[in-house]
Design a protein around this motif. Structure first.
Motif, PDB file in Angstrom:
ATOM      1  N   ASP A 146     -15.620  12.003  -7.332  1.00  0.00           N
ATOM      2  CA  ASP A 146     -14.506  11.672  -7.607  1.00  0.00           C
ATOM      3  C   ASP A 146     -13.331  11.636  -6.562  1.00  0.00           C
ATOM      4  N   VAL A 147     -13.278  12.406  -5.313  1.00  0.00           N
ATOM      5  CA  VAL A 147     -12.503  12.632  -4.560  1.00  0.00           C
ATOM      6  C   VAL A 147     -13.183  12.060  -3.140  1.00  0.00           C
ATOM      7  N   LYS A 148     -14.301  11.379  -3.140  1.00  0.00           N
ATOM      8  CA  LYS A 148     -14.994  10.970  -1.909  1.00  0.00           C
ATOM      9  C   LYS A 148     -14.235   9.696  -1.231  1.00  0.00           C
ATOM     10  N   SER A 149     -13.866   8.805  -1.898  1.00  0.00           N
ATOM     11  CA  SER A 149     -13.247   7.540  -1.445  1.00  0.00           C
ATOM     12  C   SER A 149     -11.918   7.673  -1.031  1.00  0.00           C
ATOM     13  N   PRO A 150     -10.953   8.163  -1.947  1.00  0.00           N
ATOM     14  CA  PRO A 150      -9.696   8.269  -1.750  1.00  0.00           C
ATOM     15  C   PRO A 150      -9.340   9.192  -0.597  1.00  0.00           C
ATOM     16  N   ASN A 151     -10.137  10.231  -0.050  1.00  0.00           N
ATOM     17  CA  ASN A 151      -9.797  11.219   0.958  1.00  0.00           C
ATOM     18  C   ASN A 151     -10.860  11.293   1.813  1.00  0.00           C
ATOM     19  N   ASN A 152     -11.709  10.088   2.128  1.00  0.00           N
ATOM     20  CA  ASN A 152     -12.767   9.748   3.232  1.00  0.00           C
ATOM     21  C   ASN A 152     -13.568  11.085   3.474  1.00  0.00           C
ATOM     22  N   ILE A 153     -14.134  11.694   2.233  1.00  0.00           N
ATOM     23  CA  ILE A 153     -14.989  12.726   2.396  1.00  0.00           C
ATOM     24  C   ILE A 153     -16.526  12.279   2.523  1.00  0.00           C
ATOM     25  N   ASP A 154     -17.048  13.018   3.639  1.00  0.00           N
ATOM     26  CA  ASP A 154     -18.370  12.537   3.907  1.00  0.00           C
ATOM     27  C   ASP A 154     -19.407  13.438   3.245  1.00  0.00           C
ATOM     28  N   ASN A 155     -19.384  14.625   2.911  1.00  0.00           N
ATOM     29  CA  ASN A 155     -20.355  15.311   2.285  1.00  0.00           C
ATOM     30  C   ASN A 155     -19.632  16.664   1.393  1.00  0.00           C
ATOM     31  N   VAL A 156     -20.825  17.475   0.668  1.00  0.00           N
ATOM     32  CA  VAL A 156     -20.232  18.472  -0.041  1.00  0.00           C
ATOM     33  C   VAL A 156     -20.953  19.720   0.346  1.00  0.00           C
ATOM     34  N   TRP A 157     -20.393  20.768   0.213  1.00  0.00           N
ATOM     35  CA  TRP A 157     -21.377  22.061   0.152  1.00  0.00           C
ATOM     36  C   TRP A 157     -21.191  22.782  -1.326  1.00  0.00           C
ATOM     37  N   VAL A 158     -22.090  23.738  -1.485  1.00  0.00           N
ATOM     38  CA  VAL A 158     -22.019  25.011  -2.352  1.00  0.00           C
ATOM     39  C   VAL A 158     -22.348  25.938  -1.561  1.00  0.00           C
ATOM     40  N   ALA A 159     -21.412  26.854  -1.302  1.00  0.00           N
ATOM     41  CA  ALA A 159     -21.472  28.145  -0.715  1.00  0.00           C
ATOM     42  C   ALA A 159     -21.384  29.311  -1.736  1.00  0.00           C
ATOM     43  N   THR A 160     -22.439  30.316  -1.812  1.00  0.00           N
ATOM     44  CA  THR A 160     -22.411  31.434  -2.576  1.00  0.00           C
ATOM     45  C   THR A 160     -22.867  32.672  -2.167  1.00  0.00           C
ATOM     46  N   ASN A 161     -22.554  33.767  -2.553  1.00  0.00           N
ATOM     47  CA  ASN A 161     -22.823  35.101  -2.076  1.00  0.00           C
ATOM     48  C   ASN A 161     -24.241  35.697  -2.777  1.00  0.00           C
ATOM     49  N   THR A 162     -24.546  34.701  -3.899  1.00  0.00           N
ATOM     50  CA  THR A 162     -25.845  35.124  -4.318  1.00  0.00           C
ATOM     51  C   THR A 162     -27.146  34.005  -4.164  1.00  0.00           C
ATOM     52  N   LYS A 163     -28.026  34.355  -4.876  1.00  0.00           N
ATOM     53  CA  LYS A 163     -29.175  33.288  -4.601  1.00  0.00           C
ATOM     54  C   LYS A 163     -28.995  32.133  -5.335  1.00  0.00           C
ATOM     55  N   LEU A 164     -29.661  31.077  -5.275  1.00  0.00           N
ATOM     56  CA  LEU A 164     -29.718  29.796  -5.979  1.00  0.00           C
ATOM     57  C   LEU A 164     -30.817  29.762  -6.868  1.00  0.00           C
ATOM     58  N   THR A 165     -30.785  29.135  -8.097  1.00  0.00           N
ATOM     59  CA  THR A 165     -31.827  29.006  -8.983  1.00  0.00           C
ATOM     60  C   THR A 165     -32.812  27.877  -8.237  1.00  0.00           C
ATOM     61  N   THR A 166     -34.145  27.748  -8.822  1.00  0.00           N
ATOM     62  CA  THR A 166     -34.925  26.641  -8.290  1.00  0.00           C
ATOM     63  C   THR A 166     -34.267  25.193  -8.691  1.00  0.00           C
ATOM     64  N   ASP A 167     -34.074  25.159  -9.981  1.00  0.00           N
ATOM     65  CA  ASP A 167     -33.157  24.035 -10.397  1.00  0.00           C
ATOM     66  C   ASP A 167     -32.200  23.594  -9.360  1.00  0.00           C
ATOM     67  N   ALA A 168     -31.166  24.639  -9.063  1.00  0.00           N
ATOM     68  CA  ALA A 168     -30.260  24.144  -8.237  1.00  0.00           C
ATOM     69  C   ALA A 168     -30.599  23.732  -6.812  1.00  0.00           C
TER      70      ALA A 168
END
Length: 259
Positions: A146-168
């Motif tokens: 949703d924000v990519k085009s209006p704001n010239n956003i190239d990519n996205v991160w998810v940063a967490t202090n726990t682990k990620l599930t396999t599906d994630a």
């Protein structure tokens, strides 16, 4: 209880090999007759032993717990991540409102480097129990679209202090979402992101009380190294640190940051 898991954990913290058997013996003295002990108890007894025998290792071993203690809200974690990204050469801004094609979004971090703009979803957990699941990846990627085009956003991160599930992890790979969690990716995960540039949070320091940690964090002091920039007088008057404990705290900071 598993000897090998304990050994792997203390090896990652740089505990000298000559102390490995002594750490195991210290824990085993406290195991119940049915050979059970909780993970939190293992962590406590390892730290208890290391504080007395190898303080530098104790400080590093305390890293994961220290990041959990940045709470109870997620905002100090966002501040902390911003400093970590800046140490990697990024420009980082936190807690922004960004207009998308459809709605307005609250963005945890906006980072910029080499002409690329990226947004970061900071997912903080107060407890080790549980993992960051695929739902977080789904809504984060939708926000990015949703924000990519209006704001010239190239990519996205998810940063967490726990682990990620396999599906994630699978969804992140499929959509090209960058991730930063405790044990993923294999290289430059959150632990390495913090340890290699020595970006230890102030909560790593075992010499501070919980009230003192909160006082620093509430004043925007989230890195242990920041304490070296504060005068003794300010530590006494503003942060209410006892004069006799200041040299001990400074020694711990120098030990972990300059090693």
């Amino acid at each position: 209880f598993d000897d090998l898991r304990v050994i792997r954990s203390i090896e990652r913290s740089g505990v000298p090999k000559e102390l490995h058997d002594r750490v195991l013996a210290h824990i085993k003295e406290r195991i119940q007759k049915d050979n059970t002990i909780t993970t939190d108890e293992i962590f406590y007894h390892i730290r208890e032993f290391l504080v007395r025998k190898d303080k530098k290792s104790a400080l590093r071993f305390n890293l994961r717990q220290a990041i959990f203690e940045l709470g109870p809200t997620g905002f100090p974690f966002e501040q902390y991540l911003a400093k970590v990204f800046r140490s990697q050469g990024y420009k980082a801004d936190i807690d922004l409102m960004m207009e998308g094609e459809c709605i307005t979004h609250e963005i945890d971090l906006l980072i910029e480097k080499d002409g690329k703009r990226e947004i970061v979803e900071a997912k903080f957990h107060n407890q080790k129990i549980g993992k960051t699941d695929v739902q977080v990846l789904l809504y984060t990627y939708a926000r990015f679209l949703d924000v990519k085009s209006p704001n010239n956003i190239d990519n996205v991160w998810v940063a967490t202090n726990t682990k990620l599930t396999t599906d994630a992890i699978d969804y992140a790979k499929c959509k090209g979402v960058k991730t930063l969690s405790w044990n993923y990716p294999a290289e430059w995960n959150l632990a390495e992101f913090v340890e290699k540039p020595k970006m230890y949070p102030v909560t790593t320091l075992t010499d501070l009380t919980t009230e003192e940690e909160r006082r620093f964090i509430d004043n925007g002091i989230v890195l242990a190294s920041d304490l070296l920039k504060i005068s003794d007088e300010e530590l006494r008057t503003k942060y209410l640190i006892d004069e006799k404990r200041i040299p001990v705290i400074r020694e711990s900071v120098e030990l972990i940051c300059n090693s």
